[in-house]
Design a protein around this motif. Structure first.
Motif, PDB file in Angstrom:
ATOM      1  N   THR A 182       3.271  -5.301   9.015  1.00 16.42           N
ATOM      2  CA  THR A 182       4.569  -5.347   8.337  1.00 16.42           C
ATOM      3  C   THR A 182       4.399  -4.979   6.865  1.00 16.42           C
ATOM      4  O   THR A 182       5.143  -4.159   6.319  1.00 16.42           O
ATOM      5  CB  THR A 182       5.170  -6.765   8.454  1.00 16.42           C
ATOM      6  OG1 THR A 182       5.237  -7.102   9.828  1.00 16.42           O
ATOM      7  CG2 THR A 182       6.549  -6.839   7.831  1.00 16.42           C
ATOM      8  N   PHE A 183       3.434  -5.605   6.211  1.00 15.25           N
ATOM      9  CA  PHE A 183       3.262  -5.362   4.785  1.00 15.25           C
ATOM     10  C   PHE A 183       2.821  -3.921   4.507  1.00 15.25           C
ATOM     11  O   PHE A 183       3.265  -3.297   3.550  1.00 15.25           O
ATOM     12  CB  PHE A 183       2.251  -6.349   4.193  1.00 15.25           C
ATOM     13  CG  PHE A 183       2.770  -7.762   4.158  1.00 15.25           C
ATOM     14  CD1 PHE A 183       4.130  -8.010   3.976  1.00 15.25           C
ATOM     15  CD2 PHE A 183       1.926  -8.846   4.316  1.00 15.25           C
ATOM     16  CE1 PHE A 183       4.631  -9.307   3.944  1.00 15.25           C
ATOM     17  CE2 PHE A 183       2.419 -10.149   4.285  1.00 15.25           C
ATOM     18  CZ  PHE A 183       3.770 -10.375   4.111  1.00 15.25           C
ATOM     19  N   GLU A 184       1.918  -3.399   5.364  1.00 13.73           N
ATOM     20  CA  GLU A 184       1.395  -2.054   5.131  1.00 13.73           C
ATOM     21  C   GLU A 184       2.482  -0.985   5.221  1.00 13.73           C
ATOM     22  O   GLU A 184       2.354   0.095   4.665  1.00 13.73           O
ATOM     23  CB  GLU A 184       0.277  -1.741   6.140  1.00 13.73           C
ATOM     24  CG  GLU A 184      -1.007  -2.510   5.834  1.00 13.73           C
ATOM     25  CD  GLU A 184      -1.983  -2.488   7.006  1.00 13.73           C
ATOM     26  OE1 GLU A 184      -1.806  -1.647   7.916  1.00 13.73           O
ATOM     27  OE2 GLU A 184      -2.910  -3.322   7.011  1.00 13.73           O
ATOM     28  N   LYS A 185       3.561  -1.333   5.960  1.00 16.11           N
ATOM     29  CA  LYS A 185       4.669  -0.379   6.117  1.00 16.11           C
ATOM     30  C   LYS A 185       5.392  -0.098   4.816  1.00 16.11           C
ATOM     31  O   LYS A 185       6.144   0.862   4.713  1.00 16.11           O
ATOM     32  CB  LYS A 185       5.686  -0.941   7.117  1.00 16.11           C
ATOM     33  CG  LYS A 185       5.419  -0.569   8.556  1.00 16.11           C
ATOM     34  CD  LYS A 185       6.619  -0.982   9.394  1.00 16.11           C
ATOM     35  CE  LYS A 185       6.303  -0.827  10.876  1.00 16.11           C
ATOM     36  NZ  LYS A 185       7.128  -1.745  11.677  1.00 16.11           N
ATOM     37  N   ASP A 186       5.214  -0.990   3.844  1.00 21.50           N
ATOM     38  CA  ASP A 186       5.997  -0.865   2.617  1.00 21.50           C
ATOM     39  C   ASP A 186       5.346   0.149   1.673  1.00 21.50           C
ATOM     40  O   ASP A 186       4.563  -0.208   0.789  1.00 21.50           O
ATOM     41  CB  ASP A 186       6.108  -2.235   1.951  1.00 21.50           C
ATOM     42  CG  ASP A 186       7.194  -2.256   0.883  1.00 21.50           C
ATOM     43  OD1 ASP A 186       7.737  -1.177   0.560  1.00 21.50           O
ATOM     44  OD2 ASP A 186       7.509  -3.351   0.392  1.00 21.50           O
ATOM     45  N   ALA A 187       5.705   1.423   1.852  1.00 24.65           N
ATOM     46  CA  ALA A 187       5.114   2.500   1.053  1.00 24.65           C
ATOM     47  C   ALA A 187       5.288   2.247  -0.440  1.00 24.65           C
ATOM     48  O   ALA A 187       4.363   2.440  -1.240  1.00 24.65           O
ATOM     49  CB  ALA A 187       5.756   3.829   1.434  1.00 24.65           C
ATOM     50  N   SER A 188       6.473   1.761  -0.831  1.00 30.61           N
ATOM     51  CA  SER A 188       6.765   1.631  -2.260  1.00 30.61           C
ATOM     52  C   SER A 188       5.756   0.740  -2.957  1.00 30.61           C
ATOM     53  O   SER A 188       5.354   1.009  -4.092  1.00 30.61           O
ATOM     54  CB  SER A 188       8.181   1.084  -2.450  1.00 30.61           C
ATOM     55  OG  SER A 188       8.364  -0.042  -1.628  1.00 30.61           O
ATOM     56  N   LYS A 189       5.318  -0.301  -2.312  1.00 35.35           N
ATOM     57  CA  LYS A 189       4.373  -1.207  -2.941  1.00 35.35           C
ATOM     58  C   LYS A 189       3.057  -0.489  -3.258  1.00 35.35           C
ATOM     59  O   LYS A 189       2.535  -0.582  -4.378  1.00 35.35           O
ATOM     60  CB  LYS A 189       4.101  -2.398  -2.020  1.00 35.35           C
ATOM     61  CG  LYS A 189       3.044  -3.339  -2.575  1.00 35.35           C
ATOM     62  CD  LYS A 189       3.053  -4.677  -1.883  1.00 35.35           C
ATOM     63  CE  LYS A 189       2.092  -4.704  -0.717  1.00 35.35           C
ATOM     64  NZ  LYS A 189       1.966  -6.051  -0.139  1.00 35.35           N
ATOM     65  N   TYR A 190       2.538   0.262  -2.257  1.00 32.07           N
ATOM     66  CA  TYR A 190       1.225   0.890  -2.466  1.00 32.07           C
ATOM     67  C   TYR A 190       1.306   2.087  -3.404  1.00 32.07           C
ATOM     68  O   TYR A 190       0.338   2.415  -4.084  1.00 32.07           O
ATOM     69  CB  TYR A 190       0.580   1.203  -1.106  1.00 32.07           C
ATOM     70  CG  TYR A 190       0.329  -0.090  -0.365  1.00 32.07           C
ATOM     71  CD1 TYR A 190      -0.624  -0.985  -0.852  1.00 32.07           C
ATOM     72  CD2 TYR A 190       1.099  -0.462   0.727  1.00 32.07           C
ATOM     73  CE1 TYR A 190      -0.819  -2.216  -0.232  1.00 32.07           C
ATOM     74  CE2 TYR A 190       0.900  -1.681   1.361  1.00 32.07           C
ATOM     75  CZ  TYR A 190      -0.057  -2.563   0.875  1.00 32.07           C
ATOM     76  OH  TYR A 190      -0.256  -3.776   1.461  1.00 32.07           O
TER      77      TYR A 190
END
Lengths: 646, 646
Positions: free
Chosen positions: A326-334
């Motif tokens: 779930t967390f890895e899906k958040d492109a904006s964060k990375y």
């Protein structure tokens, strides 16, 4: 027939029609359904006048005629799903006349019992007066007796008196009226919200008690309308006078009305029309269809709306694969992390040194399944600064994924995996940059400060932590759904636990204020992560009354700030990080700190609160308290209800 | 050495001495005890200046000197019974300076822990500021951690600022200062009560948290002092400046001071002297001994003081012999009944008819062991009206006593015993007078209305019921002891039950208001014993703030009113029935209706409340709610927590 087939908007797919008279129920319901409506709001009793209470009836008189139609007119499914009952308009349970009060009480009870007998989904009740104590008691008795029939209380968005004053063109008069204060309760006598708030307080916010907002020609200021989003509003009744006629002669809603209805539809609130003119249903369908289609991410998130999640215990527990995913899906964060590492590398390694092959040692603490390793390597590639990465991870399951990632990507000569707890690991080489993503929704609530204080011993003098600092924020809020859901557990612990929540049916009572800030690396001689902040939430002198169910919490992290760039990662609304496609970062939902008892915040009154971060030998916890407008108890004393293990 | 050996005044037998410096604890304690005092109030820590918190201390610095004396100086009994500790005066846990706050917090915790280690009976804490949230949190953490050491908070009866203004002769200035309102909490900034109320609210009225009132030269108005009686005041500290010098050169207290101290001593509050001048202890002994000796009845009652008793269920249960005995002891009650029957007989039977031998039929319903029969016969004898008595009693145990009474008194030809329930008994002869004593502390709460409605079928047309009517009264009150005792049960039911209580540590916040009235015989076509009353308790515009823990309930019964006399029986304070020796009637204690959450009543604010009497098919119950100054929940909905069975 539903307005559309949108799963994200739930109840608001269904629209109702309210009538004041209905001589032939079967025909009336048939016509309503044929008109495209899903349910009919109709009187429960025959439209006759006041009935004497049984206690006031001459026992020798013949049995009175039945007050309602036979329950055989419709089948039980029709009763329970297609009819909402209305109580008789003459009923006034708080009348100053004792006989009138007695008859009203008897009639109100009789009609409520009848609705329960028919298993109606809901009963629409009249607008209470400002101090409708007797009405509240009868309602409360009905609710407490565990019927499945919900009670909807009709609350006009503008009081009849103010609306009349406005209609007379006396704008000043209307405003003065709206600000009048009841000498006994010190509440604004003509703010219909106050009537609702009083009734709800007497019934302790019973989950089966909802408001049904009535909208006519005038709407209050936007801020006053916004309060209702956090309240348990089940339906909006549109009166005929809410509509105007457009150039082509069709009835339409004024722009502000349209906006309000759209907002409420998006919050799963049903629309009921109290006027059966031509084309009105079609118009509601039109408004409903106009609501923007949601993104796939929003669709996923809609399942989390107003759902209370206990915060993670990342130090005590290992995360599950699905959580990483779930967390890895958040492109904006990375992307933010990549930018931060990029700016940091550019600032630390001059072009000449880079050309000379200078290597930067970067340590990812809590590498998980590798997203920060990937983001860091991308930054290194982009700016041509050589980098050696240590990926420290304590979860043995994640280490497996990490190992296969390094292999599949061919990172063997750039990345070293360290399968160890960063708090106990002992290492010879020191890092230039320490990268971590240990933040919780409230910044420090997943013990990022304690973890990074431990890990900073691997950092060279002058080394950089990404994030460099983070700040938490709190704002007082109305959120009756969340409060009731926490209350439903029936114990103290659930009323003193902060929850991670995708906030949906809520409204902020004041702007958020800064709470705690942590800097890394922490250069203090003796590190003390205890914190205390006194918070003053200022409200405008003309701010409307509201009910406070707790606080919404956010964070803003400074990942890196230097000459080469300023990179933040934030869920604090004014600075919320947005992704490349314009969608907000979704890795973190806000946090909800409940209050054990809802607090009435009178019009124009500030809110004062206190928040403590307490560090014990084996746990960290928060305590919180409100001291204005009223002084309340300290929550979660000694971490008795909620704590995060070290 | 105790001031006296009075069992009725408990703790106040013991007096303490407070010192600010104590170089040699053993000697200091020895001198204190030799001076006639029972305990010493002394600093916990060495009288040194601010100590840095451990977190702010250089870890390489040598271990600091111990902050307190060795625990070996005294034995454990001495520590726990002869010493009360005081925290260091420099501590300010709510300082605006963060380092000062941190050091204060650490020192306060350290001293509290030390006191707990010594098993001290109590620690005397400094006066909090108006919004001492951080102080409150530390205190609350200590209390919640279940130490047996109590916390006494020093609260001056007049704030230092107001006292200074008064001393400067600026009476108007002092008054203006006393009325200043804090803009955020809307509380009177210079009323020390507000500081106490805020602290207590944040700690949820923890039973181990008490106030220690400090008395200097000036005293506030009587009404402001009276508030404290209902608060958990454990001790009064008399400062040196409270004393004046009399003509003979001895230090004495001014008259108002004497009265206040006497009141507090009567309420089991200890006195602590903060001045060791000559003769001061002797003076306290003198004041204490001056307190009037109590009557035997008061001595018996002192065991019931502030003790919560569940109200009787006289219809469902049979009374025990001891209960009858207790009630029969109350001569004043039966004197009133005798007078009522006497007046009634004189009014109903003219002298001529009496001379002609006219017989009045009198029926005692609920005759118990016969006191009303005896009183009625006495009245008959006194006025020479012949009488035939039916004594109806459902309790077979009481009937046995009744039978032997009739035999031993030789009443066989005047009294007929009917061993039956008045509700089901069927009888041919009708009565002229129906006499009953079915009243509870709140009048109708033992179902007198329902019983007499049933029994009135035995009454001739124009017959008289004694009592003819009764009215209940309620007054909002401070009673932290009662509230805490109900709270200690830990469930909702005990917070929604009215209790019969001999009120002692309480103070009324406003005068009682009338609630429900019942008349007998009830001539209504259909009898309805449901009742609803909205109560407005008006307070003077300059009335001081107070905390409301619930309501005190009373009744006034009109036994008989006619040309021959007006006879009442009342526990309503303004009309309380007094006995022949000037002692008040004691058969009924007042009733206490608790509030689930204490309500702060701001200065000059009225109280609005609602009370309902609800009659169901098999039970009767009350519901109650407060709607001003704040709107609160309805208590005992549907009689869920408390009811009286029919």
């Amino acid at each position: 027939m539903p307005l559309a087939r949108r799963t994200d908007l739930g109840d608001s797919n269904y629209a109702g029609l309210e009538v004041d008279v209905c001589h032939d129920l079967q025909r009336c319901l048939k016509e309503t359904l044929e008109g495209g409506f899903d349910f009919l709001v109709t009187p429960l009793a025959h439209p006759r006048h006041r009935r004497p209470a049984p206690s006031a009836r001459d026992p020798s008189a013949p049995t009175p005629a039945p007050f309602a139609r036979s329950d055989l007119l419709l089948n039980s499914t029709q009763w329970s799903s297609q009819v909402v009952g209305k109580t008789s308009p003459w009923i006034d349970a708080d009348s100053v006349s004792a006989p009138m009060r007695r008859d009203s009480e008897a009639a109100l009870r009789q009609e409520l019992m009848w609705a329960a007998h028919l298993s109606l989904h809901a009963v629409l009740l009249p607008t209470p007066s400002l101090k409708a104590a007797n009405y509240a008691r009868i309602v409360n008795q009905f609710l407490t007796a565990l019927s499945s029939t919900a009670l909807w209380v009709r609350i006009p968005v503008v009081s009849a008196e103010v609306e009349a004053a406005e209609a007379n063109g006396g704008d000043g008069a209307a405003e003065a009226l709206a600000k009048q204060i009841d000498p006994c309760t010190r509440r604004r006598a003509h703010d219909p919200f106050e009537r609702w708030a009083n009734l709800r307080a007497m019934c302790e916010g019973h989950p089966q008690l909802s408001a049904c907002l009535e909208v006519g020609a005038s709407l209050p200021p936007a801020a006053e309308l916004r309060r209702w989003v956090g309240e348990p509003v089940k339906a909006v009744v549109l009166n005929a006078d809410a509509f105007i006629t457009n150039k082509r002669g069709f009835p339409v809603l004024p722009k502000r009305h349209q906006e309000f209805i759209t907002t409420m539809l998006q919050k799963n609130v049903q629309v009921v029309l109290r006027w059966s003119g031509d084309g009105d249903k079609a118009y509601v369908v039109y408004l409903f269809r106009k609501i923007d289609a949601v993104s796939e991410q929003e669709l996923v998130e809609s399942g989390y709306r107003d759902y209370l999640q206990a915060p993670l215990q990342p130090l005590m527990d290992n995360l599950e694969s699905a959580t990483y995913e779930t967390f890895e899906k958040d492109a904006s964060k990375y992307i933010q992390y990549e930018e931060a590492v990029h700016a940091c590398l550019v600032d630390r390694v001059r072009d000449a040194d880079a050309a000379a092959g200078k290597v930067t040692v970067l340590m990812v603490v809590g590498a998980g399944r590798g997203p920060l390793v990937r983001a860091s390597l991308r930054a290194s590639d982009r700016c041509g600064r050589k980098m050696k990465v240590y990926a420290v991870e304590k979860n043995p399951n994640a280490v497996i994924t990490l190992q296969s990632l390094v292999e599949s990507e061919g990172w063997e000569d750039r990345v070293t995996i360290v399968a160890s707890d960063m708090r106990s690991w002992d290492f010879e080489e020191k890092a230039d940059v320490l990268v971590s993503e240990l933040l919780g929704s409230f910044g420090d609530n997943e013990l990022s400060p304690e973890c990074l204080d431990g890990a900073q011993r691997f950092l060279k003098e002058g080394g950089v932590s990404i994030p460099q600092s983070y700040t938490s924020y709190l704002a007082p809020m109305t959120s009756s759904k969340l409060w009731n859901d926490a209350k439903a557990y029936g114990d103290l612990a659930h009323m003193e636990t902060p929850y991670v929540v995708k906030l949906h049916r809520y409204s902020l009572i004041a702007d958020p204020e800064e709470v705690f800030t942590f800097h890394h690396p922490n250069e203090d001689k003796v590190i003390d992560n205890n914190r205390y902040e006194k918070l003053l939430f200022k409200r405008a002198p003309d701010a409307a009354a509201a009910t406070m169910h707790g606080f919404a919490g956010y964070f803003d992290a400074k990942l890196y700030e230097g000459p080469a760039g300023k990179v933040h990662c934030s869920i604090y609304p004014p600075t919320h990080t947005m992704g490349p496609t314009g969608e907000p970062m979704f890795s973190w939902f806000p946090i909800y700190f409940p209050l054990r008892t809802p607090v009435h915040v009178p019009a124009g009154t500030n809110v004062e609160a206190h928040c403590w971060r307490c560090v014990g030998p084996s746990k960290v916890w928060y305590e919180w308290a409100v001291t204005a407008p009223e002084v309340g108890p300290v929550h979660n004393v000694n971490g008795r209800s909620y704590w995060v293990g070290l």
